[in-house]
Design a protein around this motif. Structure first.
Motif, PDB file in Angstrom:
ATOM      1  N   MET A   1       0.843  -1.187   0.000  1.00 25.44           N
ATOM      2  CA  MET A   1       0.000   0.000   0.000  1.00 25.44           C
ATOM      3  C   MET A   1       0.881   1.241   0.000  1.00 25.44           C
ATOM      4  SD  MET A   1      -2.837   1.297   2.792  1.00 25.44           S
ATOM      5  CE  MET A   1      -1.649   1.437   4.094  1.00 25.44           C
ATOM      6  N   SER A   2       0.463   2.230  -0.729  1.00 23.56           N
ATOM      7  CA  SER A   2       1.175   3.499  -0.778  1.00 23.56           C
ATOM      8  C   SER A   2       1.199   4.154   0.596  1.00 23.56           C
ATOM      9  CB  SER A   2       0.472   4.428  -1.774  1.00 23.56           C
ATOM     10  OG  SER A   2       0.938   5.739  -1.645  1.00 23.56           O
ATOM     11  N   ALA A   3       2.247   4.924   0.848  1.00 19.48           N
ATOM     12  CA  ALA A   3       2.318   5.663   2.101  1.00 19.48           C
ATOM     13  C   ALA A   3       1.314   6.810   2.117  1.00 19.48           C
ATOM     14  CB  ALA A   3       3.728   6.197   2.325  1.00 19.48           C
ATOM     15  N   ASP A   4       0.899   7.323   0.972  1.00 15.28           N
ATOM     16  CA  ASP A   4      -0.063   8.427   0.915  1.00 15.28           C
ATOM     17  C   ASP A   4      -1.480   7.860   1.024  1.00 15.28           C
ATOM     18  OD1 ASP A   4      -1.720  10.566   0.429  1.00 15.28           O
ATOM     19  OD2 ASP A   4      -0.481  11.374  -1.184  1.00 15.28           O
ATOM     20  N   THR A   5      -2.074   8.009   2.202  1.00 16.52           N
ATOM     21  CA  THR A   5      -3.354   7.376   2.500  1.00 16.52           C
ATOM     22  C   THR A   5      -4.532   8.348   2.520  1.00 16.52           C
ATOM     23  OG1 THR A   5      -2.851   7.627   4.848  1.00 16.52           O
ATOM     24  CG2 THR A   5      -2.307   5.498   3.832  1.00 16.52           C
ATOM     25  N   ILE A   6      -4.339   9.575   2.064  1.00 17.12           N
ATOM     26  CA  ILE A   6      -5.408  10.586   2.162  1.00 17.12           C
ATOM     27  C   ILE A   6      -6.708  10.095   1.529  1.00 17.12           C
ATOM     28  CG2 ILE A   6      -6.137  12.910   1.507  1.00 17.12           C
ATOM     29  CD1 ILE A   6      -3.157  13.724   1.589  1.00 17.12           C
ATOM     30  N   GLU A   7      -6.667   9.767   0.255  1.00 14.41           N
ATOM     31  CA  GLU A   7      -7.899   9.371  -0.448  1.00 14.41           C
ATOM     32  C   GLU A   7      -8.462   8.063   0.090  1.00 14.41           C
ATOM     33  OE1 GLU A   7      -9.700  11.357  -2.326  1.00 14.41           O
ATOM     34  OE2 GLU A   7      -8.127  12.822  -1.907  1.00 14.41           O
ATOM     35  N   HIS A   8      -7.589   7.148   0.461  1.00 14.76           N
ATOM     36  CA  HIS A   8      -8.043   5.874   1.023  1.00 14.76           C
ATOM     37  C   HIS A   8      -8.857   6.117   2.292  1.00 14.76           C
ATOM     38  CE1 HIS A   8      -7.853   1.506   1.114  1.00 14.76           C
ATOM     39  NE2 HIS A   8      -7.664   1.599   2.416  1.00 14.76           N
ATOM     40  N   ASN A   9      -8.354   6.988   3.182  1.00  9.72           N
ATOM     41  CA  ASN A   9      -9.070   7.288   4.424  1.00  9.72           C
ATOM     42  C   ASN A   9     -10.401   7.972   4.167  1.00  9.72           C
ATOM     43  OD1 ASN A   9      -7.730   6.265   6.708  1.00  9.72           O
ATOM     44  ND2 ASN A   9      -6.104   7.763   6.438  1.00  9.72           N
ATOM     45  N   ARG A  10     -10.448   8.836   3.190  1.00 11.09           N
ATOM     46  CA  ARG A  10     -11.690   9.578   2.914  1.00 11.09           C
ATOM     47  C   ARG A  10     -12.794   8.669   2.398  1.00 11.09           C
ATOM     48  NH1 ARG A  10      -8.860  15.257   1.288  1.00 11.09           N
ATOM     49  NH2 ARG A  10      -8.269  15.669   3.449  1.00 11.09           N
ATOM     50  N   LYS A  11     -12.437   7.479   1.925  1.00 11.50           N
ATOM     51  CA  LYS A  11     -13.430   6.522   1.444  1.00 11.50           C
ATOM     52  C   LYS A  11     -13.799   5.491   2.519  1.00 11.50           C
ATOM     53  CE  LYS A  11     -11.708   6.882  -3.255  1.00 11.50           C
ATOM     54  NZ  LYS A  11     -10.873   6.250  -4.261  1.00 11.50           N
ATOM     55  N   ARG A  12     -13.075   5.464   3.632  1.00 13.09           N
ATOM     56  CA  ARG A  12     -13.258   4.408   4.634  1.00 13.09           C
ATOM     57  C   ARG A  12     -14.503   4.574   5.499  1.00 13.09           C
ATOM     58  NH1 ARG A  12      -9.014   0.860   5.639  1.00 13.09           N
ATOM     59  NH2 ARG A  12      -9.456   0.606   7.825  1.00 13.09           N
ATOM     60  N   PHE A  13     -14.922   5.805   5.771  1.00 12.47           N
ATOM     61  CA  PHE A  13     -16.038   6.028   6.693  1.00 12.47           C
ATOM     62  C   PHE A  13     -17.010   7.029   6.111  1.00 12.47           C
ATOM     63  CE2 PHE A  13     -12.636   4.504   9.362  1.00 12.47           C
ATOM     64  CZ  PHE A  13     -13.279   3.590  10.174  1.00 12.47           C
TER      65      PHE A  13
END
Length: 187
Positions: free
Chosen positions: A1-13
């Motif tokens: 997984m990429s270290a840049d998690t901004i977009e991933h987090n915004r889709k999680r909840f």
């Protein structure tokens, strides 16, 4: 997984209809509170330990010389003390950027120092992110921290501020304190 998690987090909840949520801080979120909150309370979470196993390329180090910051590692029976903040979901616009270097938001149950429980969120850098460094001897971690500097300042400042904050909370984080002792001994 990429270290840049901004977009991933915004889709999680999905925060639709949620006015406030608890956030658990166990590292710099304890002492660097650069976000608005509605309430702040000492708390802990069960089954996790704090470890300096995550690289910091963006705050306490650089891509060429990363620092080390804390993440949580599962350990049955363990208790990790920290600070809980009741926040508006809009706060995550800022925090997802601040915690982008490999950290994902997870649900957790918080136990408040004053009693009671609540569901909340916590940022954890899991071992499948490219900035995860994993276990190393505490003396080696201290040497890496001693020389790392990033846009947010020296990595040693992060360690010392965290150690002081944990003492204030009454936490006996032997891992953090052992690294602190190594750093002080060799400086």
């Amino acid at each position: 997984m990429s270290a840049d998690t901004i977009e991933h987090n915004r889709k999680r909840f999905d925060f639709s209809g949620i006015k406030s949520i608890w956030l658990f801080g166990y590292g710099s979120l304890i002492y660097k509170v650069d976000f608005p909150f509605l309430e702040q309370r000492p708390a802990s979470i069960q089954g996790w330990v704090r470890r300096f196993w995550q690289a910091s390329h963006d705050h306490r180090g650089t891509a060429e010389a990363p620092g080390r910051v804390v993440t949580l590692i599962e350990q049955p029976g363990a208790v990790c003390k920290g600070m809980a903040f009741r926040v508006s979901p809009s706060v995550f616009e800022h925090l997802d950027v601040r915690e982008k270097n490999g950290y994902l938001r997870f649900s957790t149950t918080l136990t408040f120092e004053s009693g009671g429980h609540a569901e909340g969120l916590v940022y954890i850098a899991t071992e499948d992110n490219e900035a995860f460094l994993g276990h190393a001897p505490e003396a080696d971690i201290a040497r890496q921290i001693a020389t790392a500097v990033g846009p947010s300042g020296p990595n040693s400042e992060y360690l010392f501020r965290l150690a002081d904050s944990l003492r204030t909370l009454g936490d006996e984080c032997t891992h953090t304190f052992a690294i602190e002792a190594c750093l002080k001994k060799n400086s």
